[in-house]
Design a protein around this motif. Structure first.
Motif, PDB file in Angstrom:
ATOM      1  N   ALA A 263       0.837  -1.206   0.000  1.00 26.81           N
ATOM      2  CA  ALA A 263       0.000   0.000   0.000  1.00 26.81           C
ATOM      3  C   ALA A 263       0.872   1.257   0.000  1.00 26.81           C
ATOM      4  CB  ALA A 263      -0.931  -0.009   1.208  1.00 26.81           C
ATOM      5  N   LEU A 264       1.928   1.243   0.801  1.00 26.65           N
ATOM      6  CA  LEU A 264       2.849   2.389   0.840  1.00 26.65           C
ATOM      7  C   LEU A 264       3.480   2.615  -0.528  1.00 26.65           C
ATOM      8  CD1 LEU A 264       4.663   1.723   4.252  1.00 26.65           C
ATOM      9  CD2 LEU A 264       2.932   3.468   3.791  1.00 26.65           C
ATOM     10  N   LEU A 265       3.873   1.535  -1.178  1.00 24.72           N
ATOM     11  CA  LEU A 265       4.487   1.628  -2.499  1.00 24.72           C
ATOM     12  C   LEU A 265       3.515   2.228  -3.512  1.00 24.72           C
ATOM     13  CD1 LEU A 265       6.878   0.885  -4.404  1.00 24.72           C
ATOM     14  CD2 LEU A 265       5.786  -1.331  -4.728  1.00 24.72           C
TER      15      LEU A 265
ATOM     16  N   CYS B  80       1.159   4.256  -3.023  1.00 28.22           N
ATOM     17  CA  CYS B  80       0.751   5.628  -2.682  1.00 28.22           C
ATOM     18  C   CYS B  80       1.945   6.573  -2.506  1.00 28.22           C
ATOM     19  CB  CYS B  80      -0.073   5.626  -1.399  1.00 28.22           C
ATOM     20  SG  CYS B  80      -1.564   4.620  -1.479  1.00 28.22           S
ATOM     21  N   LYS B  81       3.107   6.117  -2.899  1.00 27.66           N
ATOM     22  CA  LYS B  81       4.348   6.850  -2.629  1.00 27.66           C
ATOM     23  C   LYS B  81       4.338   8.279  -3.177  1.00 27.66           C
ATOM     24  CE  LYS B  81       9.343   6.004  -2.847  1.00 27.66           C
ATOM     25  NZ  LYS B  81      10.391   5.093  -3.391  1.00 27.66           N
ATOM     26  N   VAL B  82       3.829   8.462  -4.373  1.00 30.38           N
ATOM     27  CA  VAL B  82       3.844   9.779  -5.020  1.00 30.38           C
ATOM     28  C   VAL B  82       3.024  10.793  -4.224  1.00 30.38           C
ATOM     29  CG1 VAL B  82       3.168  11.062  -7.091  1.00 30.38           C
ATOM     30  CG2 VAL B  82       4.258   8.818  -7.311  1.00 30.38           C
ATOM     31  N   PHE B  83       1.908  10.365  -3.647  1.00 28.91           N
ATOM     32  CA  PHE B  83       1.050  11.269  -2.879  1.00 28.91           C
ATOM     33  C   PHE B  83       1.828  11.953  -1.758  1.00 28.91           C
ATOM     34  CE2 PHE B  83      -1.643  11.958   0.863  1.00 28.91           C
ATOM     35  CZ  PHE B  83      -2.647  12.756   0.346  1.00 28.91           C
ATOM     36  N   PHE B  84       2.730  11.226  -1.120  1.00 26.75           N
ATOM     37  CA  PHE B  84       3.425  11.753   0.058  1.00 26.75           C
ATOM     38  C   PHE B  84       4.632  12.628  -0.270  1.00 26.75           C
ATOM     39  CE2 PHE B  84       1.095   8.052   1.647  1.00 26.75           C
ATOM     40  CZ  PHE B  84       0.394   8.656   2.674  1.00 26.75           C
ATOM     41  N   LYS B  85       4.963  12.749  -1.554  1.00 30.48           N
ATOM     42  CA  LYS B  85       6.054  13.658  -1.937  1.00 30.48           C
ATOM     43  C   LYS B  85       5.711  15.101  -1.597  1.00 30.48           C
ATOM     44  CE  LYS B  85       8.347  10.973  -5.558  1.00 30.48           C
ATOM     45  NZ  LYS B  85       8.771  10.923  -6.991  1.00 30.48           N
ATOM     46  N   ASP B  86       4.432  15.424  -1.556  1.00 28.46           N
ATOM     47  CA  ASP B  86       4.004  16.773  -1.204  1.00 28.46           C
ATOM     48  C   ASP B  86       3.970  16.999   0.304  1.00 28.46           C
ATOM     49  OD1 ASP B  86       3.642  17.477  -3.876  1.00 28.46           O
ATOM     50  OD2 ASP B  86       1.563  16.774  -3.890  1.00 28.46           O
ATOM     51  N   PHE B  87       4.258  15.934   1.070  1.00 26.53           N
ATOM     52  CA  PHE B  87       4.222  16.050   2.534  1.00 26.53           C
ATOM     53  C   PHE B  87       5.496  15.443   3.130  1.00 26.53           C
ATOM     54  CE2 PHE B  87      -0.080  15.432   0.840  1.00 26.53           C
ATOM     55  CZ  PHE B  87      -0.657  16.649   1.202  1.00 26.53           C
ATOM     56  N   PRO B  88       6.635  16.119   2.922  1.00 31.78           N
ATOM     57  CA  PRO B  88       7.925  15.562   3.366  1.00 31.78           C
ATOM     58  C   PRO B  88       8.047  15.393   4.878  1.00 31.78           C
ATOM     59  CG  PRO B  88       8.163  17.844   2.639  1.00 31.78           C
ATOM     60  CD  PRO B  88       6.789  17.413   2.242  1.00 31.78           C
TER      61      PRO B  88
ATOM     62  N   LEU C 250       6.896   7.367   6.516  1.00 32.27           N
ATOM     63  CA  LEU C 250       6.159   6.170   6.099  1.00 32.27           C
ATOM     64  C   LEU C 250       6.706   4.950   6.842  1.00 32.27           C
ATOM     65  CD1 LEU C 250       5.917   6.803   2.247  1.00 32.27           C
ATOM     66  CD2 LEU C 250       4.356   7.536   4.057  1.00 32.27           C
ATOM     67  N   VAL C 251       5.813   4.217   7.493  1.00 33.94           N
ATOM     68  CA  VAL C 251       6.216   3.089   8.336  1.00 33.94           C
ATOM     69  C   VAL C 251       5.492   1.823   7.874  1.00 33.94           C
ATOM     70  CG1 VAL C 251       6.328   2.193  10.690  1.00 33.94           C
ATOM     71  CG2 VAL C 251       6.533   4.661  10.286  1.00 33.94           C
ATOM     72  N   GLU C 252       6.249   0.755   7.633  1.00 31.25           N
ATOM     73  CA  GLU C 252       5.667  -0.502   7.175  1.00 31.25           C
ATOM     74  C   GLU C 252       4.980  -1.250   8.314  1.00 31.25           C
ATOM     75  OE1 GLU C 252       8.548  -2.889   5.175  1.00 31.25           O
ATOM     76  OE2 GLU C 252       8.783  -1.493   3.506  1.00 31.25           O
ATOM     77  N   ALA C 253       3.848  -1.880   7.990  1.00 32.65           N
ATOM     78  CA  ALA C 253       3.093  -2.678   8.954  1.00 32.65           C
ATOM     79  C   ALA C 253       2.633  -3.965   8.287  1.00 32.65           C
ATOM     80  CB  ALA C 253       1.901  -1.877   9.476  1.00 32.65           C
ATOM     81  N   LYS C 254       2.072  -4.893   9.078  1.00 32.15           N
ATOM     82  CA  LYS C 254       1.677  -6.197   8.545  1.00 32.15           C
ATOM     83  C   LYS C 254       0.400  -6.154   7.728  1.00 32.15           C
ATOM     84  CE  LYS C 254       3.848  -9.130  12.070  1.00 32.15           C
ATOM     85  NZ  LYS C 254       3.582 -10.146  13.126  1.00 32.15           N
ATOM     86  N   ASP C 255      -0.514  -5.233   8.104  1.00 26.34           N
ATOM     87  CA  ASP C 255      -1.837  -5.269   7.477  1.00 26.34           C
ATOM     88  C   ASP C 255      -2.461  -3.881   7.498  1.00 26.34           C
ATOM     89  OD1 ASP C 255      -4.221  -6.748   6.446  1.00 26.34           O
ATOM     90  OD2 ASP C 255      -5.087  -6.059   8.326  1.00 26.34           O
ATOM     91  N   THR C 256      -3.134  -3.513   6.427  1.00 24.98           N
ATOM     92  CA  THR C 256      -3.749  -2.186   6.327  1.00 24.98           C
ATOM     93  C   THR C 256      -4.821  -1.987   7.402  1.00 24.98           C
ATOM     94  OG1 THR C 256      -5.323  -3.046   4.689  1.00 24.98           O
ATOM     95  CG2 THR C 256      -3.326  -1.981   3.846  1.00 24.98           C
TER      96      THR C 256
END
Length: 275
Positions: free
Chosen positions: A108-110, A112-120, A124-130
Motif C-alpha cells: 500500500a505504501l508503495l 501511494c508513494k507519489v502522494f506523500f512527496k508533497d508532505f515531506p 512512512l512506516v511498514e506494517a503487517k496489514d492495512t
C-alpha cells in the motif's frame, strides 16, 4: 458446523472484502497475519477455504504465493478481481499537517508513494496489514498517525477519511484466488480457465514449443510467471493461466503438454471472473 473462511489480515482488509463479495454471505472469517498462516489453517483443517491475493495490476505478481499453492499441492477453485482504492484514515478532527507518520502494508505504501512527496514531514512506516493499523489507531486513540486502508476499515473502526484514492495509478486492481485443499468442482460446464505449472529443459525453443501447443489448441494465454528452482540453479518453473471456450480444446492441450513438460501440474480449473 460451517468453518470460517481464512484471510490474510483482519476484518476491514481487502481480503475480508473479497471474502464477503465472493461468498455473498456473512460467513465468519479466520484472521491470519501472514499468507503462510492462512495456508497453515487450511492444512490443519481449521478452515476449508482461504482467500489469497496473487497479483496486482501495479505491483505485479506475489511470487511467494504461487510457491505456497504449488508446494502444498493446493487447488485454486475460483478468482475475484477487486478494485483497490487506498484512503488516508485518521482519528477525527485532524488535518494533514497534524500527521507525522503513516503506517500501512508495504504494498500500500508503495502504491501511494507519489502522494506523500508533497508532505515531506510525514514518515512512512511498514506494517503487517492495512486494516490492523486502522484498528490500532482506533483502539489506542492515536493522534498524529494515519493509516492507508479501505473505506470498509474506516467505517468498521470509526475513522475519518482524510484523503480519498491516494494511490498513484487510479485504476488499481488485485486478483485474488479462492484456494482449497482439493478440487471439488463437479460442474465442468462452468470451467473456462485453468492455472498450470510445469518445468522445461534449458534448451532453445522449449518454452516456445509449449506456447505454440496452447495456441494451436485454441487456448488463450492470460498469464505467465517464471519462478527459479532453488535446488537447481538456472532452471525455472513456469506458472501459466489459460482461458478457453471449449473444454475439449483444453483437455487436448493438457494431454500434449503433460507429455512434453516436466513436473506438469494443474493448480486449478475454475470460472473466469473476467467474463
Amino acid at each position: 458446523m460451517k468453518k470460517p473462511i481464512a484471510i490474510q489480515g483482519i476484518k476491514g482488509s481487502f481480503h475480508h472484502e473479497v471474502a464477503q463479495r465472493y461468498f455473498e454471505d456473512n460467513s465468519e472469517v479466520l484472521e491470519c497475519m501472514s499468507f503462510d498462516g492462512t495456508v497453515d489453517c487450511l492444512l490443519k483443517s481449521e478452515t476449508d477455504v482461504i482467500v489469497m491475493a496473487l497479483e496486482n495490476s501495479i505491483a505485479g505478481s506475489i511470487i511467494p504465493n504461487y510457491a505456497l499453492i504449488d508446494t502444498h499441492n493446493l487447488c485454486i477453485v475460483g478468482e475475484y478481481y477487486l478494485d483497490i482504492q487506498h484512503h488516508l484514515l485518521v482519528l477525527g478532527g485532524q488535518s494533514i499537517s497534524d500527521i507525522t507518520e503513516v503506517h500501512s502494508h508495504p504494498m500500500a505504501l508503495l502504491q501511494c508513494k507519489v502522494f506523500f512527496k508533497d508532505f515531506p514531514h510525514i514518515k512512512l512506516v511498514e506494517a503487517k496489514d492495512t486494516a490492523e493499523v486502522a484498528q490500532h489507531i482506533s483502539e489506542k486513540q492515536l493522534k498524529g498517525i494515519a493509516a492507508i486502508a479501505s473505506k470498509n476499515a474506516a467505517e468498521l473502526y470509526g475513522l475519518q477519511v482524510l484523503a480519498e484514492s491516494i494511490q498513484t495509478i487510479k485504476h488499481n486492481e488485485t486478483r485474488f484466488v479462492i484456494v482449497k485443499r482439493h478440487n471439488e468442482q463437479s460442474d465442468t460446464a462452468e470451467i473456462n480457465k485453468a492455472s498450470l505449472k510445469f518445468q522445461l529443459d534449458h534448451k532453445r525453443g522449449s518454452l516456445a514449443t509449449i506456447l505454440n501447443v496452447l495456441s494451436d489448441c485454441k487456448l488463450n494465454l492470460t498469464k505467465i510467471q517464471s519462478l527459479p528452482k532453488i535446488e537447481t540453479p538456472w532452471k525455472y518453473a513456469f506458472f501459466v493461466d489459460v482461458t478457453f471456450d471449449a473444454l475439449k480444446d483444453y483437455e487436448k492441450a493438457m494431454a500434449i503438454v503433460g507429455l512434453m513438460a516436466e513436473n506438469f501440474k494443474v493448480l486449478g480449473e475454475y470460472k473466469n471472473a473476467r467474463l
